[in-house]
Write an enzyme that holds these catalytic residues in place. Structure first.
Site, PDB file in Angstrom:
ATOM      1  N   ALA A  32       0.825  -1.261   0.035  1.00  8.71           N
ATOM      2  CA  ALA A  32       0.083  -0.019  -0.017  1.00  8.71           C
ATOM      3  C   ALA A  32       0.703   1.252   0.005  1.00  8.71           C
ATOM      4  O   ALA A  32       0.304   2.268  -0.607  1.00  8.71           O
ATOM      5  CB  ALA A  32      -0.875  -0.049   0.945  1.00  8.71           C
ATOM      6  N   THR A  72       9.988  -7.259 -12.355  1.00 10.82           N
ATOM      7  CA  THR A  72       9.464  -8.579 -12.696  1.00 10.82           C
ATOM      8  C   THR A  72       8.502  -9.019 -11.669  1.00 10.82           C
ATOM      9  O   THR A  72       8.507  -8.624 -10.222  1.00 10.82           O
ATOM     10  CB  THR A  72      10.386  -9.516 -12.250  1.00 10.82           C
ATOM     11  OG1 THR A  72      11.447  -9.561 -13.759  1.00 10.82           O
ATOM     12  CG2 THR A  72      10.005 -10.918 -12.405  1.00 10.82           C
ATOM     13  N   CYS A  80       7.212   7.373  22.083  1.00 10.59           N
ATOM     14  CA  CYS A  80       8.276   6.606  22.223  1.00 10.59           C
ATOM     15  C   CYS A  80       8.192   5.218  21.917  1.00 10.59           C
ATOM     16  O   CYS A  80       8.983   4.442  22.070  1.00 10.59           O
ATOM     17  CB  CYS A  80       8.676   6.796  23.814  1.00 10.59           C
ATOM     18  SG  CYS A  80       8.821   8.392  24.626  1.00 10.59           S
ATOM     19  N   GLN A 139      -6.994  -0.602   5.256  1.00 10.48           N
ATOM     20  CA  GLN A 139      -7.569  -1.188   6.456  1.00 10.48           C
ATOM     21  C   GLN A 139      -8.950  -1.604   6.126  1.00 10.48           C
ATOM     22  O   GLN A 139      -9.483  -2.438   6.809  1.00 10.48           O
ATOM     23  CB  GLN A 139      -7.583  -0.239   7.537  1.00 10.48           C
ATOM     24  CG  GLN A 139      -6.280   0.094   7.989  1.00 10.48           C
ATOM     25  CD  GLN A 139      -5.766  -1.223   8.701  1.00 10.48           C
ATOM     26  OE1 GLN A 139      -6.163  -2.118   9.403  1.00 10.48           O
ATOM     27  NE2 GLN A 139      -4.392  -1.291   9.021  1.00 10.48           N
TER      28      GLN A 139
HETATM   29  C1  LIG Z   1      -0.346  -0.891   6.656  1.00  7.84           C
HETATM   30  C2  LIG Z   1      -0.914   0.435   6.073  1.00  7.84           C
HETATM   31  C3  LIG Z   1      -0.228   0.930   4.852  1.00  7.84           C
HETATM   32  C4  LIG Z   1       1.084   0.364   4.419  1.00  7.84           C
HETATM   33  O1  LIG Z   1       1.010  -0.855   3.519  1.00  7.84           O
HETATM   34  P1  LIG Z   1       2.258  -1.632   3.054  1.00  7.84           P
HETATM   35  O2  LIG Z   1       1.524  -2.749   2.271  1.00  7.84           O
HETATM   36  O3  LIG Z   1       2.979  -2.147   4.417  1.00  7.84           O
HETATM   37  O4  LIG Z   1       3.243  -0.731   2.606  1.00  7.84           O
HETATM   38  C5  LIG Z   1      -0.778   1.996   4.215  1.00  7.84           C
HETATM   39  N1  LIG Z   1      -1.898   2.477   4.538  1.00  7.84           N
HETATM   40  C6  LIG Z   1      -2.639   1.978   5.808  1.00  7.84           C
HETATM   41  C7  LIG Z   1      -3.954   2.659   5.980  1.00  7.84           C
HETATM   42  C8  LIG Z   1      -2.026   0.849   6.257  1.00  7.84           C
HETATM   43  O5  LIG Z   1      -2.809   0.299   7.288  1.00  7.84           O
END
Ligand SMILES: *Cc1c(COP(=O)(O)O)cnc(C)c1O
Length: 411
Positions: free
Chosen positions: A85, A251, A337, A193
């Site tokens: 994502a 690829t 943190c 999500q």
């Molecule tokens: C986990 C997440 C991402 C990042 O996705 P990746 O496939 O780990 O790069 C981006 N946006 C949201 C809302 C996510 O929960």
């Protein structure tokens, strides 16, 4: 593969209860089964059109593309495979900006987005684009009216995520998409999500671009997709062999893509029943925690929320101390943190909650393989350890005394 540091870390923890499904999900065994042949005998390059191994890989990729498309309300040809994502968000935002060439240079997003959206927007801002960061309400919701008000003649793209990864809040995506369409502005949504958890139909919603990731839906890490509605101008951010209709060279990750397809198919078939089951586990955890702890508040929207999300703030408690005390329960926090940045999470800050409450925030993310016993144990441990830690807090004691005296809680 013996002696990796991770083995030692896990060996030091009692059998973990995994309640961090917004961060990542375990691979579904059915997905593993689908992937394995593509890591061994079916190793062909999907771009090799000169022999059966290549053809077989290409066919598997196309089957996976159709499965992902079916889950998200797209046609197979609208799906571009990426590494996840983060890459999809970058391709959508930077790719749209690059394709707009000397044209519109105004971007609109909001303060509760994932960094995979915020950071590309900020980079484009540094490079001369104008960026509007919309506020969110105390539930982390974007008001569609504020989107309408922000759109001007130079607006290129609006990006608002479908469901929030920290507090689970579901955005009014259809209304925002409609507002954008009526004004001729591109609309991108990070649906990482939402997809596989709640119904998401890219075409019915009328979105132009949407990002997804396999590892949030029980698929493998390192693979994702971007939905690109036909005719949306987009410029590749990775050039090379012209794969994925010239939008993303490289690829293809055939095993990853096959796993993504299998994971999507399982979600499509099981989502309704699974959502109900996970929601009831979430509600059970929520009920227990609110019965067992005082000065507890819910973060995120009370009803418009992902079924597996429970983000609470335990006042007069440091989430970090609690997480250390319940180390066998894998959860996360928006407190300072706990991540590389020392500020409390930007999402919680955007909702306007007090800093102390952000520091006492715990995110439970319930998923496919959790059981009622695990939920009960997590609730029991959380309550017991939160009470123990709070007993050491003079602030908590003062709050209890103030409540007894009928006064409002001390500032
Ligand atoms: C986990 C997440 C991402 C990042 O996705 P990746 O496939 O780990 O790069 C981006 N946006 C949201 C809302 C996510 O929960």
């Amino acid at each position: 593969m013996k002696g990796l540091r991770g083995d030692a870390i896990l060996a030091s923890v009692k059998k973990p209860i995994y309640l961090d499904h917004h961060a990542t999900t375990p691979l579904d065994p059915r997905v593993l089964e689908a992937v394995l042949p593509f890591l061994t005998e079916r190793f062909g390059n999907a771009a090799s059109r000169t022999h059966a191994l290549g053809h077989a890989a290409a066919a598997a990729v196309e089957e996976a593309r159709a499965r992902v498309a079916a889950l998200v309300g797209a046609e197979a040809e609208d799906i571009v495979f990426t590494s996840g994502a983060t890459e999809s968000d970058n391709l959508a935002i930077k790719g749209a900006a690059a394709a707009a060439r000397g044209g519109r240079r105004h971007l609109v997003t909001d303060a509760a987005e994932h960094n995979a959206v915020l950071d590309p927007c900020r980079r484009l801002e540094k490079e001369g684009a104008r960026l509007t960061l919309l506020p969110v309400d105390r539930f982390a919701r974007v008001d569609p009216e504020s989107v309408k008000a922000a759109i001007g003649s130079q607006t290129l793209l609006v990006s608002v995520l479908a469901a929030n990864n920290e507090v689970g809040t579901i955005q009014p995506t259809a209304e925002i998409a409609r507002a954008c369409r009526e004004r001729g502005v591109l609309f991108h949504t990070d649906a990482t999500q939402a997809v596989g958890k709640i119904p998401f139909d890219a075409r019915a919603l009328g979105v132009d671009l949407a990002s997804f990731s396999a590892h949030k839906i029980y698929g493998p890490k390192g693979v994702g997709a971007l939905f690109v509605r036909k005719g949306v101008p987009l410029e590749a951010q990775i050039d090379g062999g012209g794969h994925e209709k010239d939008l993303r060279s490289g690829t293809l990750n055939v095993p990853g893509i096959v796993g993504f397809g299998a994971a999507a198919e399982i979600c499509r078939v099981e989502m309704a029943a699974e959502g109900a089951r996970i929601r009831s586990l979430r509600d059970r955890l929520e009920r227990r925690l609110f019965e067992g702890l005082d000065f507890l508040t819910l973060n995120g929207h009370p009803t418009e929320r992902l079924p597996g999300n429970l983000n609470v703030s335990i006042a007069y408690l440091e989430a970090e101390a609690l997480m250390a005390a319940i180390e066998e329960i894998a959860v996360s926090s928006g407190a300072a943190c706990t991540s590389a940045r020392r500020e409390p999470s930007h999402v919680l800050r955007a909702t306007g909650i007090e800093r102390d409450l952000a520091e006492g925030s715990i995110r439970f993310g319930i998923g496919r393989f959790n059981t009622a016993e695990e939920i009960d144990q997590a609730a029991r441990r959380t309550i017991e350890q939160a009470r123990r830690l709070r007993a050491l807090s003079p602030l908590y004691e003062a709050a209890v005394q103030a409540r007894k005296a009928g006064a409002p809680k001390p500032a």
